[in-house]
Design an enzyme around this catalytic site. Structure first.
Site, mmCIF file in Angstrom:
data_model
loop_
_atom_site.group_PDB
_atom_site.id
_atom_site.type_symbol
_atom_site.label_atom_id
_atom_site.label_comp_id
_atom_site.label_asym_id
_atom_site.label_seq_id
_atom_site.Cartn_x
_atom_site.Cartn_y
_atom_site.Cartn_z
ATOM 1 N N SER A 150 0.823 -1.211 0.000
ATOM 2 C CA SER A 150 0.000 0.000 0.000
ATOM 3 C C SER A 150 0.857 1.262 0.000
ATOM 4 C CB SER A 150 -0.874 -0.017 1.250
ATOM 5 O OG SER A 150 -1.436 1.248 1.464
ATOM 6 N N TYR A 175 -2.052 -0.522 10.039
ATOM 7 C CA TYR A 175 -2.280 -1.020 8.672
ATOM 8 C C TYR A 175 -0.987 -0.916 7.857
ATOM 9 C CZ TYR A 175 -3.879 -1.006 3.821
ATOM 10 O OH TYR A 175 -4.020 -1.260 2.476
HETATM 11 N N1 LIG Z 1 -8.325 -0.126 -2.839
HETATM 12 C C1 LIG Z 1 -7.257 0.632 -2.525
HETATM 13 O O1 LIG Z 1 -7.256 1.843 -2.731
HETATM 14 C C2 LIG Z 1 -6.045 0.016 -1.888
HETATM 15 C C3 LIG Z 1 -4.960 0.860 -1.578
HETATM 16 C C4 LIG Z 1 -3.837 0.298 -1.003
HETATM 17 C C5 LIG Z 1 -3.767 -1.060 -0.770
HETATM 18 N N2 LIG Z 1 -4.832 -1.858 -1.071
HETATM 19 C C6 LIG Z 1 -4.724 -3.286 -0.767
HETATM 20 O O2 LIG Z 1 -5.176 -4.024 -1.883
HETATM 21 C C7 LIG Z 1 -5.847 -5.207 -1.463
HETATM 22 C C8 LIG Z 1 -7.239 -5.269 -2.045
HETATM 23 O O3 LIG Z 1 -7.924 -4.104 -1.632
HETATM 24 P P1 LIG Z 1 -9.449 -3.850 -1.951
HETATM 25 O O4 LIG Z 1 -9.609 -2.387 -2.116
HETATM 26 O O5 LIG Z 1 -9.905 -4.767 -3.018
HETATM 27 O O6 LIG Z 1 -10.092 -4.234 -0.548
HETATM 28 P P2 LIG Z 1 -11.370 -5.113 -0.219
HETATM 29 O O7 LIG Z 1 -11.586 -4.982 1.252
HETATM 30 O O8 LIG Z 1 -12.495 -4.762 -1.125
HETATM 31 O O9 LIG Z 1 -10.880 -6.577 -0.567
HETATM 32 C C9 LIG Z 1 -10.229 -7.414 0.335
HETATM 33 C C10 LIG Z 1 -11.029 -8.702 0.414
HETATM 34 O O10 LIG Z 1 -10.319 -9.590 1.272
HETATM 35 C C11 LIG Z 1 -11.259 -10.286 2.059
HETATM 36 N N3 LIG Z 1 -10.549 -10.712 3.270
HETATM 37 C C12 LIG Z 1 -10.135 -9.965 4.327
HETATM 38 N N4 LIG Z 1 -9.513 -10.735 5.232
HETATM 39 C C13 LIG Z 1 -9.526 -12.001 4.727
HETATM 40 C C14 LIG Z 1 -9.037 -13.242 5.193
HETATM 41 N N5 LIG Z 1 -8.427 -13.360 6.362
HETATM 42 N N6 LIG Z 1 -9.218 -14.328 4.421
HETATM 43 C C15 LIG Z 1 -9.854 -14.253 3.213
HETATM 44 N N7 LIG Z 1 -10.352 -13.101 2.737
HETATM 45 C C16 LIG Z 1 -10.180 -11.988 3.486
HETATM 46 C C17 LIG Z 1 -12.371 -9.291 2.334
HETATM 47 O O11 LIG Z 1 -13.597 -9.955 2.616
HETATM 48 C C18 LIG Z 1 -12.422 -8.506 1.035
HETATM 49 O O12 LIG Z 1 -13.411 -9.015 0.160
HETATM 50 C C19 LIG Z 1 -5.801 -5.188 0.056
HETATM 51 O O13 LIG Z 1 -4.698 -5.941 0.473
HETATM 52 C C20 LIG Z 1 -5.594 -3.738 0.379
HETATM 53 O O14 LIG Z 1 -4.953 -3.569 1.642
HETATM 54 C C21 LIG Z 1 -5.968 -1.346 -1.629
#
Ligand SMILES: NC(=O)c1ccc[n+]([C@@H]2O[C@H](COP(=O)([O-])OP(=O)(O)OC[C@H]3O[C@@H](n4cnc5c(N)ncnc54)[C@H](O)[C@@H]3O)[C@@H](O)[C@H]2O)c1
Length: 358
Positions: A150, A175
């Site tokens: 991130s 985080y």
């Molecule tokens: N969207 C952004 O702007 C952004 C920015 C920086 C980093 N990220 C990272 O990218 C990744 C995806 O982000 P996103 O925006 O799609 O988030 P999101 O929350 O929509 O997707 C993450 C998914 O992981 C699932 N999850 C959480 N813990 C879990 C576990 N222990 N086992 C199985 N499933 C689990 C959740 O139910 C969710 O559906 C994450 O790692 C997030 O930290 C996203």
């Protein structure tokens, strides 16, 4: 140096967090763009935000499945469940692994730190261990592990744009600390067991069926309810917003190129993936309200000025996120092509269909 040789056709790809915003969009794109791909998705469907959004995204994948050659198997479960993760690796033997499952969000890590340790640390460790054992008895095993890091790892970095060579040892939220830890763990596993891994530092991703915990979505919910929106740091924030389709294009390109050993002999790489064009928060909300009016979510005469309140900074938040994406551009020709107005227009159209017309 990159190994450009992973053809995703006919491959088995494990996507964790497959019902999540980025995960589901990646699965859709992989199913459209590759032949006979076998995608195994795992997600625990947790209620951090509205689960109906996760179900909606899985529904989109199911709908597409009939018209493409690939297959999608979904497992509801947690990557923190080591036995389950081992079973999935034994049964499906994925050649490419994309770890997107995580407890996301900076602010929630102050309220509920346990969720971050469980999913982001224990869960990621389980994925690494399973990758390590995928080579047991000389099996070909995992060819490439790609995982979500991130922009939060940059903390209160003063130098902009943020570059992957910047020192990122001062996280300002739990985080961020878990995401930086993922990079360290991945490095040690790449060094010890030769697991080629690429970490992607995502910068604020937005779009249709995105995450309700993110500002653009939360602002929309509030404005629709005629509530006031709080604009942090008195609007003196800049964010590098990246539209979901641009992100998915980038992730897909990265998946196909596992890193070759670096100067230390380790198959390890980190990229920023963002838009390289930070937008001022006040300009951003202006465009958002314009597009919400255009999509008839807000009435044309909506008094937006009366619904915004400028407030101070939140703990754990940072003033600016600005990605240096030159490495991704050099290695993959990555160039986000969706401008903010176009992206927010698509979000507003989706929001109207999902919430207003439903
Ligand atoms: N969207 C952004 O702007 C952004 C920015 C920086 C980093 N990220 C990272 O990218 C990744 C995806 O982000 P996103 O925006 O799609 O988030 P999101 O929350 O929509 O997707 C993450 C998914 O992981 C699932 N999850 C959480 N813990 C879990 C576990 N222990 N086992 C199985 N499933 C689990 C959740 O139910 C969710 O559906 C994450 O790692 C997030 O930290 C996203």
């Amino acid at each position: 140096m990159l190994d450009k040789n992973i053809n995703l056709d006919d491959k088995t790809i494990l996507v964790t967090g497959a019902a999540g915003f980025i995960g589901a969009n990646l699965v859709l794109e992989l199913m459209k763009r590759t032949k006979n791909v076998h995608i195994v998705g795992i997600d625990n469907m947790n209620a951090y935000y509205d689960v109906s959004l996760k179900e909606f995204r899985l529904g989109q994948i199911r709908e597409l499945e009939d018209s493409v050659s690939g297959e999608f198997a979904f497992i509801k479960g947690s990557i923190a469940d080591k036995e389950l993760v081992c079973k999935i690796f034994e049964q499906y033997r994925p050649q490419v692994v994309v770890n997107l499952a995580a407890q996301a969000g900076v602010r929630y890590s102050i309220e509920n730190p346990d969720a971050y340790i469980e999913s982001n640390l224990i869960g990621f460790y389980n994925i690494l261990e399973a990758c390590r054992h995928s080579y047991d008895d000389g099996a070909p095993g995992v060819e490439h592990l790609v995982y979500a890091s991130s922009s939060s790892v940059y903390g209160s970095n003063k130098k902009i744009p943020y570059a992957t060579e910047d020192k990122v040892d001062n996280p300002v939220s739990l985080y961020a600390a878990t995401k930086k830890s993922n990079e360290l763990l991945a490095h040690s596993y790449a060094k010890l067991y030769g697991i080629p891994s690429t970490g992607l530092r995502f910068f604020t991703v937005y779009g249709p069926a995105g995450r309700p915990d993110m500002a653009y979505f939360g602002f929309t919910d509030k404005l629709v309810k005629n509530e006031t929106i709080k604009i942090f740091n008195y609007g003196n924030c800049r964010r590098d917003f990246t539209y979901i389709d641009d992100i998915v294009t980038g992730v897909q390109a990265v998946l196909q190129c596992a890193p070759l050993p670096n100067e230390d002999g380790v198959k390890y790489k980190i990229y920023n993936i963002g838009n390289n064009q930070p937008e001022n928060l006040l300009d951003f909300v202006d465009i958002l309200q314009d597009e919400l009016k255009r999509a008839q979510i807000l009435p044309a005469d909506y008094d937006f000025e009366a619904h915004k309140e400028l407030v101070g900074m939140q703990p754990g938040d940072v003033e600016v996120t600005y990605a240096d994406v030159s490495e991704l551009e050099r290695d993959f020709g990555f160039k986000p092509s969706t401008d903010l107005r176009e992206g927010l227009r698509k979000f507003a159209q989706w929001y109207r269909e999902f919430y207003v017309l439903k």
